[in-house]
Design a protein around this motif. Structure first.
Motif, PDB file in Angstrom:
ATOM      1  N   ARG A   1      94.547  94.071  64.649  1.00 30.31           N
ATOM      2  CA  ARG A   1      94.559  95.499  64.327  1.00 30.31           C
ATOM      3  C   ARG A   1      94.249  95.769  62.865  1.00 30.31           C
ATOM      4  O   ARG A   1      93.606  96.767  62.544  1.00 30.31           O
ATOM      5  N   THR A   2      94.748  94.919  61.986  1.00 27.32           N
ATOM      6  CA  THR A   2      94.687  95.244  60.554  1.00 27.32           C
ATOM      7  C   THR A   2      93.649  94.424  59.798  1.00 27.32           C
ATOM      8  O   THR A   2      93.382  94.709  58.626  1.00 27.32           O
ATOM      9  N   TRP A   3      93.068  93.428  60.438  1.00 24.81           N
ATOM     10  CA  TRP A   3      91.998  92.627  59.840  1.00 24.81           C
ATOM     11  C   TRP A   3      90.821  92.582  60.800  1.00 24.81           C
ATOM     12  O   TRP A   3      90.955  92.886  61.981  1.00 24.81           O
TER      13      TRP A   3
ATOM     14  N   GLN B   1      90.282  92.571  55.363  1.00 30.80           N
ATOM     15  CA  GLN B   1      91.158  93.654  55.776  1.00 30.80           C
ATOM     16  C   GLN B   1      90.352  94.785  56.406  1.00 30.80           C
ATOM     17  O   GLN B   1      89.276  95.143  55.915  1.00 30.80           O
ATOM     18  N   ARG B   2      90.879  95.318  57.485  1.00 27.56           N
ATOM     19  CA  ARG B   2      90.230  96.461  58.126  1.00 27.56           C
ATOM     20  C   ARG B   2      90.308  97.660  57.191  1.00 27.56           C
ATOM     21  O   ARG B   2      91.356  97.946  56.623  1.00 27.56           O
TER      22      ARG B   2
ATOM     23  N   SER C   1      99.642  91.046  63.286  1.00 22.31           N
ATOM     24  CA  SER C   1      98.824  92.259  63.405  1.00 22.31           C
ATOM     25  C   SER C   1      97.352  91.992  63.135  1.00 22.31           C
ATOM     26  O   SER C   1      96.571  92.937  62.966  1.00 22.31           O
TER      27      SER C   1
ATOM     28  N   ARG D   1      99.828  93.021  55.608  1.00 20.20           N
ATOM     29  CA  ARG D   1     100.073  94.004  56.672  1.00 20.20           C
ATOM     30  C   ARG D   1     100.525  93.339  57.973  1.00 20.20           C
ATOM     31  O   ARG D   1     100.191  93.772  59.052  1.00 20.20           O
TER      32      ARG D   1
END
Length: 210
Positions: free
Chosen positions: A183-185, A157-158, A180, A32
């Motif tokens: 934001r994404t992890w 990962q988020r 990212s 991502r």
């Protein structure tokens, strides 16, 4: 009694400085649009720097509301904004080296430094991303130098799914989380029941990223 630091066999106490970045940095591509860069042993004399920072930084404790009660943050903190003098000249050198290496890719300089002191294995930081400010919507970088005893930094990962990554960092290792990643992890330093000595992390961030 203050816990003692177990010195690295490879870390000299008479030469505090920086090794090269350049091709010594290894990039790991995540999902991502996220990535991490790793540079083991970037800081020479890291254990000496640890002792200097432990003594001169004005560490403070924070409390935080969690689940309708106020609890102690399980680590000591200090934050240096862009106008504050850093507590040791070598941190200024580290910031300049990071700016030189990442400036073109990041598009700006690192501006602030946050320091955390993990006193023993009971100190930790929970799963989170540095998403206060514009990092909530924009790609950015957070560069972390680990000093003192090695501790695990975990990444996942988020929102769940995929593997959890464990990086053991200490004695002058550098990790940079980019793209990212905030934001994404998510990342954390978990508690451990193993007997471990103290650790300091130094986090460099661009302006407006917490």
């Amino acid at each position: 009694m203050r816990p003692a630091l177990q010195a690295s066999l490879f870390d000299g106490f008479d030469d505090v400085g920086l090794n090269d970045l350049g091709e010594s940095v290894r990039r790991v591509t995540l999902t991502r649009g996220a990535w991490i860069d790793l540079r083991p042993g970037w800081m020479r004399g890291a254990d000496e720097l640890f002792e200097r920072l432990r003594e001169v930084v004005p560490w403070y404790a924070e409390k935080r509301e969690m689940y309708e009660r106020v609890v102690d943050v399980p680590r000591l903190l200090c934050f240096y904004d862009e106008n504050a003098a850093l507590p040791d000249p070598v941190l200024g050198q580290a910031k300049a080296a990071l700016d030189a290496h990442y400036g073109e890719e990041l598009g700006e300089a690192f501006r602030t430094a946050g320091l955390c002191l993990y006193r023993d294995g009971r100190d930790s930081v929970a799963w989170h991303g540095d998403r206060i400010g514009r990092s909530r919507t924009e790609d950015t970088m957070v560069a972390i130098i680990s000093l003192g005893e090695p501790r695990s930094l975990m990444l996942r990962q988020r929102g769940g799914g995929g593997e959890t990554i464990r990086q053991t960092l200490g004695h002058g290792d550098l990790i940079v989380m980019g793209g990212s990643c905030q934001r994404t992890w998510e990342h954390c330093v978990p508690k451990t029941a193993r007997p471990v000595g103290p650790r300091i992390s130094v986090q460099f961030r661009p302006f407006g990223v917490r």
